[in-house]
Design an enzyme around this catalytic site. Structure first.
Site, PDB file in Angstrom:
ATOM      1  N   ARG A 145       0.854  -1.193   0.000  1.00 52.72           N
ATOM      2  CA  ARG A 145       0.000   0.000   0.000  1.00 52.72           C
ATOM      3  C   ARG A 145       0.886   1.237   0.000  1.00 52.72           C
ATOM      4  NH1 ARG A 145      -3.068   0.926   5.110  1.00 52.72           N
ATOM      5  NH2 ARG A 145      -1.557   2.601   5.321  1.00 52.72           N
ATOM      6  N   HIS A 199      -4.124   4.683   4.166  1.00 51.53           N
ATOM      7  CA  HIS A 199      -5.377   3.922   4.098  1.00 51.53           C
ATOM      8  C   HIS A 199      -6.473   4.794   3.507  1.00 51.53           C
ATOM      9  CE1 HIS A 199      -9.039   1.898   5.295  1.00 51.53           C
ATOM     10  NE2 HIS A 199      -9.368   2.924   6.037  1.00 51.53           N
ATOM     11  N   TYR A 238       2.803   4.682  12.063  1.00 50.86           N
ATOM     12  CA  TYR A 238       2.921   3.251  12.338  1.00 50.86           C
ATOM     13  C   TYR A 238       3.853   2.488  11.399  1.00 50.86           C
ATOM     14  CZ  TYR A 238      -0.834   3.407   8.812  1.00 50.86           C
ATOM     15  OH  TYR A 238      -1.587   3.667   7.694  1.00 50.86           O
TER      16      TYR A 238
END
Lengths: 376, 331
Positions: free
Chosen positions: A250, A254, A263
């Site tokens: 990714r 998100h 993170y």
């Protein structure tokens, strides 16, 4: 990733043999689809930043996992997107303005489409719950003696959900012509894939359901096409479902409200970005003399033009009426309670028009949100 | 009632080849309550399907079938078994029409045998109907007679919107009723007619002194209570069988409350936020000046449905219903 099906070369790995079925026209159509998806996605992120769309779930870098499998499908096959494939419908004649309107907060005729007309499932917000629908559609097709298959996209996180298991199990038991296309981008918001499963390779899950599983390079649209094409041939011959794991990363956040710096190590993301599918596919197609700079520019210009007009259409939409709240909840006669509720709303002054919340603090959701890749 | 339901399935399947039946143990066994008995032999295993033991999968694949154009009727084996399928019902079945411009509703029927009184182990006796009545996009119905069971199931199958079809299992075999076997409407052109069978209450007993309002397995108990009120107190009770739990038939409810001036709602489900609260509220909002007393409630309790050694203490008995009525009559 060396064990993945891959056609387009990367780093020191050479190109593999192009599938015979794919001619120049096919390759260009797959690339054109990727360009359209990329332009939509970047435009949506920019619109969100400007306060013209609500929170948006971007798919920057996952175009190969969408355009490749879709091109393998026939027009009669049903496709079921998650929110990560939110714009896939525009490749099946859903107006791009409808998808923009959905993210702008519209429902009704403005923000939703007729799934039966396009054979594109609704944008599925909850995780993995659309998998059983894809199974049901293709099962119904089989029961009716039709040849329509279905393809459903979902992420690595979805493989932890109960509905994933139940859908895969039904598909295996009833040998439904269903393609489970798992985009393993390695992140479910902040949770890495190794915390979703103790398996090293998600494709190995297929064995538990008595179906073949294959891992492909998720940044390679031709590999994604090939795996889907083979799975569909098998499904149409009565061989039942298949599971495809498109291994990628990714590259963006998100969603527009997410900040991956909290993170994960963005140096790792930057390293993966070398493989991002548009640049890589473009280079490949130029290498085999299917694409040149002029044609590439033209594809981007065309896509930008059509997406710009879709944005204009979306922005010309009027604020929905109060009746919109009560429309289409039922296909049959509206329950009496709705009239009473509408009268209540009509009896007081209407609140001011709701606008998207607009730019949220944090970094750009992809490094490229404001600086599109490809010729401008 | 089991025969009425079976007849509806048979008639729907014979008349409309889009109809199919699926669920756990519905084919070879004919369902644990035998509602689907005989259908496998008649219609084959493409239309009468034994599924894996997975309610989300059953509801979810049925939704997909409906999207394709079929009309699946699914059986949830026992009331509480619906909970794993709850998400599919709430987030998808209930919203598919809304999400597709009203053009592709999830036309499924979810049959749920519910309620206690069959001496079953834990988690085979719940009454979860209020959970569904609270979900926009669903129709929720519950017959209490064999004829209604047949007519309403037939209507539910041909109805475009998803229908939660609550079957009071305690009265599955409570008694026989003669009714014309012919379907009440033309199955091949049922459009527009089906809503009538899924939205109207039934006056099970006429009367003008007290309205006893209920549905499902407590309707027969209300009828018995009404007879006793008549013989013991000379009170003429009207019994209203709701049949449709969403939407409620507000006109029939308000008429009954207005005509009688007193009303008691009876159901087996827990009291708090149950259907009785909604019925009571509607009556108070619309007929308060016609009421001689506040609307009473006789219901299950806000506790887990007990182990069966205690279930007759939990289920509203005729005596409890009578006591509830007397309280309202003597207010």
């Amino acid at each position: 990733m060396t064990d993945s099906l891959r056609i387009i070369g990367r780093d020191d790995l050479p190109d593999n043999k192009l599938p015979e079925e794919l001619g120049e026209k096919d390759l260009l159509e797959i690339f054109r689809s990727m360009v359209v998806l990329r332009v939509f996605d970047e435009r949506a992120v920019a619109l969100q930043r400007q306060g013209r769309l609500g929170t948006y779930a971007l798919y920057w870098g996952e175009e190969a996992t969408q355009a490749g499998p879709l091109y393998a499908c026939s027009e009669r096959d049903w496709i079921f997107p998650s929110y990560r494939q939110n714009a896939i419908g525009i490749l099946r004649a859903v107006p791009a303005s409808t998808i923009f309107a959905w993210w702008r907060g519209y429902g009704g005729r403005e923000g939703f489409y007729n799934v039966r007309e396009h054979r594109v499932g609704p944008i599925c917000v909850p995780i993995a719950t659309h998998l059983p629908h894809a199974v049901g559609v293709s099962w119904a097709s089989k029961l009716r003696g039709e040849r329509d298959a279905s393809l459903v996209w979902f992420g690595d996180g979805a493989t932890s959900e109960g509905d994933f298991h139940e859908a895969m199990n039904f598909a295996g038991v009833f040998k439904t012509p269903t393609i489970f296309f798992c985009v393993n981008n390695q992140w479910a918001i902040s949770t890495p894939v190794h915390k979703q499963t103790a398996l090293k390779v998600l494709a190995d899950k297929a064995a538990a359901y008595g179906m073949p599983g294959i891992r492909v390079d998720g940044f390679d649209p031709i590999a994604c096409w090939k795996a889907t094409h083979d799975a569909l041939e098998r499904a149409r011959a009565g061989g039942g479902p298949s599971f495809i794991e498109a291994y990628c990363y990714r590259l963006g956040a998100h969603g527009t409200a997410d900040d991956p710096r909290l993170y994960r190590n963005e140096a790792e993301a930057a390293n993966w970005k070398r493989l991002e599918p548009l640049a890589r596919t473009s280079a490949y197609l130029k290498r085999i003399a299917v694409l040149d700079d002029d044609l590439e520019s033209e594809l981007f210009v065309d896509a930008k033009k059509s997406i710009a007009s879709a944005v204009a259409e979306m922005e010309a939409l009027e604020h929905p009426s109060l009746e919109t709240l009560f429309d289409q909840v039922y296909a049959s006669r509206t329950p009496w309670t709705f009239e009473e509720s509408l009268r209540e709303l009509q009896s007081v002054e209407r609140p001011p028009e709701v606008k998207p919340l607009g730019a949220q603090p944090g970094p750009p959701s992809t490094g490229d949100a404001d600086a599109p890749v490809g010729p401008s | 009632m089991v025969e009425g339901l079976n007849l509806a399935l048979d008639q729907a399947m014979a008349a409309d080849d889009r109809v199919l039946v699926m669920g756990e143990d519905v084919a070879r066994t004919g369902g644990v309550f035998r509602v689907t008995a005989g259908l496998l032999d008649k219609y084959g295993d493409d239309r009468v399907i034994d599924t894996p033991l997975a309610e989300a999968g059953i509801v979810g694949t049925a939704i997909g079938m409906a999207v394709y154009g079929l009309l699946p009727v699914i059986e949830i084996q026992f009331d509480t078994f619906v909970y794993p399928g709850f998400e599919q019902i709430v987030v998808h079945a209930a919203r598919y029409a809304w999400r597709t411009r009203g053009e592709v509703p999830a036309s499924i029927v979810v049959r749920i045998p519910f309620g206690g009184g069959v001496r079953a182990p834990e988690l085979h006796s719940d009454s979860p109907e209020a959970l569904f009545a609270h979900v926009p996009g669903l129709k929720v119905v519950c017959p209490s007679t064999p004829e209604d069971a047949r007519d309403m199931l037939l209507a539910a199958i041909e109805h475009p919107d998803p229908v939660i079809f609550m079957e009071p299992k305690r009265i599955y075999r409570a008694g026989r009723q003669d009714f014309p076997e012919e379907p009440p409407f033309d199955i091949s052109s049922a459009d527009g007619v089906t809503t009538d069978y899924l939205s109207k209450a039934r006056i099970a007993r006429s009367g003008h002194d007290l309205a006893l309002i209920s549905y499902g397995a407590t309707v027969p108990a209300c009828m018995e209570a009404a007879e006793r009120l008549s013989s013991e107190r000379g009170v003429d009770a009207r019994v209203v069988d709701l049949r449709s739990l969403y939407p409620l038939d507000v006109d029939t409810l308000v008429d009954a409350a207005t005509a009688c001036g007193r009303a008691v709602v009876v159901h087996e489900a827990p009291r708090t936020a149950g259907l009785g609260a909604e019925v009571s509220s509607l009556i108070h909002e619309r007929a308060m000046l016609d009421l001689e007393a506040p609307v009473g409630r006789v219901t299950g309790f806000d506790v887990p449905f007990p182990q069966f050694i205690n279930e007759d203490d939990y289920i509203p008995s005729v005596d409890r219903i009578l006591a509830g009525c007397n309280k309202v009559l003597d207010w």
